[in-house]
Design a protein around this motif. Structure first.
Motif, PDB file in Angstrom:
ATOM      1  N   LEU A   1       3.789  34.066  20.246  1.00 19.60           N
ATOM      2  CA  LEU A   1       3.479  35.242  19.804  1.00 19.60           C
ATOM      3  C   LEU A   1       2.349  36.190  21.107  1.00 19.60           C
TER       4      LEU A   1
ATOM      5  N   PHE B   1       8.538  45.753  20.571  1.00 21.71           N
ATOM      6  CA  PHE B   1       8.168  44.452  21.034  1.00 21.71           C
ATOM      7  C   PHE B   1       6.835  44.258  20.215  1.00 21.71           C
ATOM      8  N   GLU B   2       5.943  45.098  20.628  1.00 25.61           N
ATOM      9  CA  GLU B   2       4.364  45.226  20.343  1.00 25.61           C
ATOM     10  C   GLU B   2       3.739  44.716  19.120  1.00 25.61           C
TER      11      GLU B   2
ATOM     12  N   ALA C   1       1.960  38.362  13.890  1.00 24.96           N
ATOM     13  CA  ALA C   1       0.842  37.619  14.186  1.00 24.96           C
ATOM     14  C   ALA C   1      -0.059  38.277  12.979  1.00 24.96           C
TER      15      ALA C   1
ATOM     16  N   VAL D   1       5.111  41.643  17.889  1.00 28.28           N
ATOM     17  CA  VAL D   1       4.048  40.661  17.722  1.00 28.28           C
ATOM     18  C   VAL D   1       2.916  40.733  16.673  1.00 28.28           C
TER      19      VAL D   1
ATOM     20  N   PRO E   1       4.661  35.728  25.446  1.00 28.37           N
ATOM     21  CA  PRO E   1       5.447  36.980  25.661  1.00 28.37           C
ATOM     22  C   PRO E   1       4.722  38.267  25.722  1.00 28.37           C
ATOM     23  N   LEU E   2       3.788  38.813  24.285  1.00 25.21           N
ATOM     24  CA  LEU E   2       2.323  39.449  24.677  1.00 25.21           C
ATOM     25  C   LEU E   2       1.917  39.597  25.460  1.00 25.21           C
TER      26      LEU E   2
ATOM     27  N   ILE F   1       2.614  29.230  16.420  1.00 26.17           N
ATOM     28  CA  ILE F   1       3.332  30.448  16.033  1.00 26.17           C
ATOM     29  C   ILE F   1       3.109  31.651  16.918  1.00 26.17           C
ATOM     30  N   LEU F   2       1.195  31.620  16.756  1.00 27.93           N
ATOM     31  CA  LEU F   2       0.366  32.479  17.289  1.00 27.93           C
ATOM     32  C   LEU F   2       0.711  32.039  18.771  1.00 27.93           C
TER      33      LEU F   2
END
Lengths: 382, 465
Positions: B234, A103-104, A111, A107, B237-238, B230-231
């Motif tokens: 993201l 998951f990390e 990003a 992201v 959930p981060l 989008i950021l």
């Protein structure tokens, strides 16, 4: 100085309504090389300009999924292939443990790629040399006005007609934007004293820094409290002993654990061997297995798997005798033990270092079993 | 001069959060850029001198720690984690409110976030920087920190992928990277506005480089807005994953008091709670020091207080559930930990924590309290105290009475523990003050987008499509 080139015509509007209407009109006229400007995104201007949806989300999707996949591959390769390691009794490829990291990485990759794609690919930034920079138009747009700029490269562009077109749309002002190429001389004067001085300074500074970093800084002991301790290490120099060795030989007569010397050496004394060296083990299945394993490992290369001298090293080393002769069958256990321990007549070496004592006795049991198997009615049976 | 400028600006303090009175767009530029363009007030320097002093205390304490080793701290077996990990968890938690405001409220189209998002995001970044110090210095030999990163080395070894401590490294560094990019992407249009209005050559150069040559063009905005969404998507959930992973550091061990499945949601709720406490503290200081009461209004504080109250009750639920599960499981060790927490050597800390995190936030039910800045400031400070104590209680009271009575040990922090604690608060507030002096503390482009008449058809929720 090179010639000024007309980049385009920039019109300023005072309300968002006007700029959206103007953008619609400009798009309707068939202009393609134009853009509208505002210091915040105005709702509805995308459709007025007939812009297509951005495709950036695909970058995020692809990059994010690659992040997860790469992480799985990396964890699998490191923990299952390159250095297989059992951790906590789990399989090498313990995938549930990698889920948080997948998951990390999704992201992170998503990003970072999205931002880089936006700035570098889509917006072609950084670019501080655009003709619109530092113009009154840009300052007004940046503050509280709205603008549209049509580039002169557009096929429908005509300076006079376009200006009139803007004025008809209610523009507050219309500016001509010029592209002023900066005259940069690419020819450097190599022998310019300033240039030489700069090179010398850079050379001196960088070599001094490198010298200090490599020869001085790297050798500084960072924090001495844990690294330096008041003790003599094996490899360190001693100031106390006359031979200056930090590591001392053990006291004479020191015996390592499990290595007490045998009470008697019986190479030529069969009677003593019978008396003092008696096999302490019973021929249990475990003992026989250990004996077989050790015999096959240490003895069979020369003696053969059946102790008959028919071995895989036959002809390359002095061939040992068969252990199935009558005299050897009648020899006491102590003799075999002694030969394994001390070697035989300089031909067979000592195996005392390789084979622990109990295992030597186990080998003796195994030899006895081989002898029985080869010749069940041999002399010792009588 | 300053008072004249302030009067020109519309007084938002009595209005609903969305910008009313239709201030001209130019005035938004002027008022937000003001703190960066004039010499700061005495209040600013007074605040800065306090924070720098605190920072200096921390530097000295940290210097002693690095020189003599972490034996300067009170940590000893079995209490091997104490102030350091407490601080780590605390600061990571502080950061979470910033991301919540900037990303989650953005996705929910909460337009009141516009006034506070930039400062909250900055707070996130500074808090994660503060948090990152602690795992490093806790190593004792910080020069070995590289071993936690999977790089090829001469031992041929890789990191233990099954360990939450490794996940931590990935989670926290991802969190920092994404927060930083989110913040920077938001800053680009504002930096371009600063570039176009400044008169100083040096500033112009700096802003030009930082704004990357942004031109406010709609063909830029079109992609930019999508990336911002989008950021945010993201980061949402981060932020939940980061504190969950931090809680795994505890929850996957077998220690009574740590080994519970409630930890991930409990930590996330606690993080948002403590973060909102800190956002309140920081914003109340910023609006006071920079006279920004007209942008960060009482309505903002009111709304943040409501979120604080909500998360306080989520934390209270976790506090209730912990003893219940300890009793319900029938494990004498678990139950003993609960009893030792409430009545043992650290009982005072435990009850102060309950008071600060559960009882005092109940005052926020009252609208009068929520709109009283002084009272709110005190409550926010108490929440900070309470949430710091929560992490301290979780860590120390679980460790000091472990399974073997022969290894029980009372942990006492030393002056160096306190010095580093003070120092990291000094670092945080110094960074906050420097930020609010050098960059626009409110997003000008977003604020313009929510003024009345900013969009042709006055469509609410249209700030970002």
């Amino acid at each position: 100085m090179s010639e000024k080139r007309l980049y385009g015509l920039a019109a300023i509007f005072d309300t968002p309504e006007k700029v959206v209407a103007a953008a619609r009109a400009v798009a309707g006229r068939g202009f393609t090389k134009y853009d509208s400007y505002s210091s915040y995104p105005i709702h509805g201007i995308d459709s007025a300009m007939r812009l297509k949806r951005t495709r950036i989300p695909f970058v995020t999707l692809v990059a994010g999924l690659s992040g997860a996949v790469l992480l799985v591959l990396f964890t699998w390769w490191t923990n299952s292939v390159d250095f297989p390691l059992v951790i906590g009794g789990k399989p090498y490829f313990a995938w549930p443990d990698y889920v948080p990291l997948m998951f990390e990485m999704t992201v992170l990759f998503g990003a970072v790629s999205t931002v880089i794609a936006l700035l570098v690919v889509w917006l072609n930034l950084p670019r501080n040399s655009h003709p619109l920079h530092d113009t009154e138009f840009m300052k007004k747009v940046s503050k509280d006005r709205f603008g549209i700029c049509i580039e002169s490269d557009d096929p429908r562009f005509n300076e006079i007609e376009t200006r009139r077109f803007f004025e008809d749309l209610g523009a507050e002002s219309v500016d001509s934007i010029y592209d002023e190429p900066v005259d940069i001389s690419l020819r450097q004067k190599v022998l310019d004293p300033k240039f030489i001085a700069a090179i010398v300074v850079v050379a001196v500074v960088s070599s001094a820094t490198t010298y200090l970093a490599l020869n001085k800084m790297l050798l500084i002991r960072p924090w001495s409290s844990l690294n330096a301790q008041f003790k003599v290490n094996p490899e360190s120099r001693s100031t106390f002993y006359s031979d200056r060795f930090g590591m001392r030989p053990p006291v004479t007569g020191t015996v390592a654990r499990g290595h007490l010397p045998d009470p008697i050496t019986v190479s030529d004394n069969i009677a003593a061997a019978e008396k003092y060296l008696v096999n302490p083990l019973l021929p249990t299945p475990h003992v026989m297995q250990v004996g077989q394993r050790d015999f096959n490992t240490y003895c069979s290369p020369c003696h053969g798997y059946f102790a008959d001298g028919n071995s895989r090293l036959q002809g390359q080393f002095p061939s040992p005798p068969s252990l199935h002769t009558d005299s050897l069958r009648l020899a006491p256990d102590g003799l075999y033990y002694n030969v394994i321990t001390n070697g035989f007549q300089g031909v067979m070496p000592s195996y005392a270092r390789q084979i622990p004592r109990k295992e030597r006795w186990a080998i003796v049991w195994y030899i006895r079993a081989l002898q029985k198997a080869q010749n069940p009615n041999g002399p010792e049976a009588k | 001069m300053s008072s004249a400028t302030t009067e020109e600006v519309i007084d938002y303090s009595v209005t609903p959060p969305l910008v009313e009175g239709n201030p001209s767009l130019a005035k938004i530029n002027d008022s937000i850029a003001l703190p960066t363009e004039r010499w700061p007030s005495k209040k600013y320097f007074a605040a800065l001198s306090v924070t720098l002093t605190m920072l200096l205390i921390g530097v000295v304490a940290l210097g002693y720690t690095l020189y003599y080793g972490i034996g300067m701290w009170g940590n000893n077996i079995p209490v091997g984690w104490a102030f350091d990990i407490t601080n780590f968890v605390f600061w990571i938690g502080i950061g979470h409110a910033g991301t919540l405001i900037s990303a989650i409220l953005f996705l929910f189209r909460q337009r009141w976030r516009t006034g506070i998002a930039r400062a909250a995001e900055a707070m996130t970044i500074f808090a994660v920087m503060c948090a990152g110090i602690f795992p490093l210095i806790h190593l004792g030999r910080p020069w070995y920190a590289l071993f936690i990163i999977p790089v090829p080395n001469q031992h041929g070894l890789w990191v233990n992928w099954n360990s939450p401590l490794v996940w931590d490294v990935f989670a926290v560094s991802t969190y920092f990277t994404v927060s930083l990019m989110f913040w920077y992407i938001g800053l680009i249009p504002d930096l371009a506005m600063m570039r176009d209005r400044t008169t100083s050559k040096v500033k112009k150069m700096i802003y030009s480089i930082l704004s990357l040559g942004w031109r406010h063009a709609n063909r830029q905005w079109q992609h930019y807005e999508k990336v911002y969404v989008i950021l945010a998507g993201l980061a949402t959930p981060l932020v939940l994953s980061v504190h969950s992973i931090v809680s795994f550091d505890f929850a996957v061990s077998i220690l009574p008091g740590w080994h519970t499945t409630i930890f991930p949601p409990y930590f996330v709720a606690g993080a948002i709670f403590s973060g909102f406490g800190m956002v309140l503290t920081v914003l109340i200081i910023i609006r006071k020091v920079f006279n920004l009461e007209y942008i960060i209004t009482k309505d903002h504080l009111d709304k943040m207080a409501k979120v604080t109250l909500l998360t306080s009750m989520m934390v209270a639920y976790a506090y209730l559930m912990e003893p219940f599960i300890a009793w319900y499981s029938g494990s004498p060790f678990d139950w003993y930990t609960v009893v030792a927490r409430a009545t043992g050597h650290y009982a005072i800390g435990f009850w102060v924590m309950i008071a600060c995190n559960v009882l005092i936030p109940q005052l926020l039910w009252s609208k009068k309290v929520r709109r009283n800045v002084a009272v709110l400031f005190v409550i926010s400070l108490l929440i900070n105290v309470g949430m710091w104590l929560e992490r301290y209680i979780i860590i120390v009271t679980s460790l000091y009475r472990d399974f073997l009575p022969s290894s029980w040990h009372i942990y006492t922090p030393t002056i160096f523990d306190f010095g580093i604690l003070i120092g990291v608060f000094g670092l945080f507030f110094t960074l906050v003050l420097l930020f609010s002096r050098t960059l626009p503390v409110v997003s000008m482009s977003e604020l313009k987008g929510v003024t009345e008449g900013a969009h042709p058809h006055h469509n609410f929720g249209a700030g970002h499509e």
